[in-house]
Write an enzyme that holds these catalytic residues in place. Structure first.
Site, short mmCIF file in Angstrom:
data_model
loop_
_atom_site.label_atom_id
_atom_site.label_comp_id
_atom_site.label_asym_id
_atom_site.label_seq_id
_atom_site.Cartn_x
_atom_site.Cartn_y
_atom_site.Cartn_z
N HIS A 85 24.52 6.24 10.51
CA HIS A 85 25.70 7.08 10.29
C HIS A 85 25.50 8.43 10.98
CE1 HIS A 85 26.64 4.14 7.14
NE2 HIS A 85 27.87 4.61 7.19
N ASP A 111 28.43 4.42 12.46
CA ASP A 111 29.71 4.57 11.76
C ASP A 111 30.01 6.06 11.60
OD1 ASP A 111 29.79 1.86 11.58
OD2 ASP A 111 29.86 1.76 9.39
#
Length: 447
Positions: free
Chosen positions: A420, A267
């Site tokens: 992430h 992400d």
């Protein structure tokens, strides 16, 4: 994959979630008896006309147990209990045995109990309840236990196929359905599919049906039946989710796959200089991943996005600006739809074409059945995750040792792994994590 045309100026301007009763215009029902059309919604009012049994009527609105309609140029009211749904009706299906109540409340009187997988017409909505009629009785059911029929998985007939009243060839034939007809799948039983078509419920042999994947050709604005998905907020935890929380596979939503491989996803809401490093490791290890990017990331870092694609990775929709889509959905379906479409338009502006495959991940892991229903209608597969860490804050990172241990302990064959691109610890251990997983005899792949 065919998708509907992009909406431009003509977007939904009114909140569908707060849709008034008058928005039921276009609902089509048919009379089950020779029915009186009355001047007002009461049996004491004047009879304007007699509507023959089997007549299809446009429903403009409902008032209590009456439907406003017209017949022979007369506008008036007909009793809802004597109207049956047709193929054009707005329909739902109950997901379990469900109580039909006299009012939209759990304390209201139970009028009847509707069997599971029964189609019901959807009249008007009041909070988390919807008015319906079943077996001649008008009442209310909880939206939490219903699903709009238009949002169900669909199948297509591969030959002219008989629709029967029950799940075997011993039951009477109701209709012959032409080859190539798309039907909703209510439930299955011993090789038979229960469906709703031509305004009736029936069963068809699954042997002569094939699956149909969304999207089919659709209009440029979300259909109003989306509001009949429940909008209760669910938050997908950063810790390992329990297996009972299955992720709505019927809406093409997954947190793991059954292929035995490990699926890396990343992400990215903003860039802090580490993304290129992640791409370097993935390239060196020959692993392909899916990157879920916000629209602002697409806008601000097109060079990095093009590198992802050029090196065989995929890019998914992570919303434009990372909002709580369930809160937005409570205000207006259009707000969520517009956010997702803004992302799509930015992708096309940055890359010059649409994504090869359409994937979506809800911001912060927050979603509802309604948000998943919307993105499913738009043609997206939703990917949640089975493996995740508290790694999204660059100023509050786990140590590399704890990061690697947590990732290895959580990962199973079929896992979707969330990392992430702002995490320095994730970057430090990524190569070793890939090597250790491969040492188990497992492989990495995009689904």
């Amino acid at each position: 994959m065919k998708r509907f045309k992009t909406a431009s100026a003509c977007l939904l301007l009114v909140s569908l979630s707060l849709m008034p009763v008058q928005a039921l215009a276009g609902q089509v029902m048919k009379t089950t008896i020779d029915l009186r059309l009355r001047e007002a919604p009461t049996t004491a009012s004047e009879t304007l006309d007699i509507i023959p049994k089997g007549t299809s009527l446009d429903i403009f609105s409902t008032t209590g147990n009456w439907a406003k309609t017209s017949y022979n140029s007369n506008s008036g009211y007909a009793g809802l209990k004597y109207l049956a749904p047709t193929a054009q009706s707005r329909m739902g299906v109950v997901k379990t045995t469900l109580n039909l109540r006299s009012a939209p409340s759990l304390t209201a009187t139970i009028l009847r109990t509707i069997p599971s997988y029964t189609p019901i017409p959807l009249y008007e909505k009041s909070g988390t309840w919807v008015k319906t009629v079943w077996s001649g009785t008008i009442g209310w059911v909880s939206l939490n236990y219903t699903k709009p029929i238009d949002g169900l998985p669909r199948m297509k007939t591969t030959t002219n196929l008989r629709l029967r009243s029950g799940p075997s060839t011993s039951y009477p034939i109701l209709k012959t359905v032409p080859s190539g007809t798309s039907i909703p799948l209510l439930t299955t039983s011993n090789g038979w599919v229960k469906t709703w078509i031509f305004g009736m419920t029936g069963w068809m042999s699954q042997r002569y049906l094939t699956s149909v994947k969304f999207p089919i050709l659709r209009p440029d604005v979300p259909p109003d039946w989306i509001i009949y998905y429940f909008n209760a907020k669910m938050e997908w935890s950063h810790t390992y989710p329990q297996d009972y929380h299955y992720g709505y596979p019927e809406l093409d939503s997954h947190y793991r796959y059954s292929d035995g491989k490990v699926h890396l996803t990343f992400d990215a809401g903003f860039e802090n200089g580490l993304t290129a490093g992640f791409l370097d490791v993935l390239k060196a290890k020959n692993v392909k991943a899916r990157f879920y990017l916000t629209g602002t990331y697409l806008r601000d870092h097109p060079t990095l996005v093009k590198r992802m694609l050029n090196e065989g990775h995929q890019v998914g929709n992570h919303s434009w600006s990372h909002p709580d889509t369930v809160d937005l959905m409570a205000d207006s379906i259009a707000l969520v739809y517009n956010d997702l479409m803004r992302w799509e338009n930015q992708y096309k502006a940055a890359i010059g074409q649409s994504p090869a495959r359409w994937y979506y991940r809800p911001p912060s892991g927050i979603f509802s059945e309604r948000t998943l229903g919307l993105v499913h209608w738009m043609g997206y597969t939703t990917e949640l995750y089975q493996v995740a860490l508290r790694d999204w804050d660059p100023e509050n990172q786990l140590s590399p040792e704890v990061t690697l241990e947590s990732l290895l302990n959580q990962t199973k064959q079929g896992s979707i792994v969330l990392l992430h691109v702002v995490s320095s610890s994730d970057l430090e251990v990524l190569g070793k994590y890939i090597d250790t997983i491969r040492a188990k005899g497992w492989s990495f792949a995009l689904p």
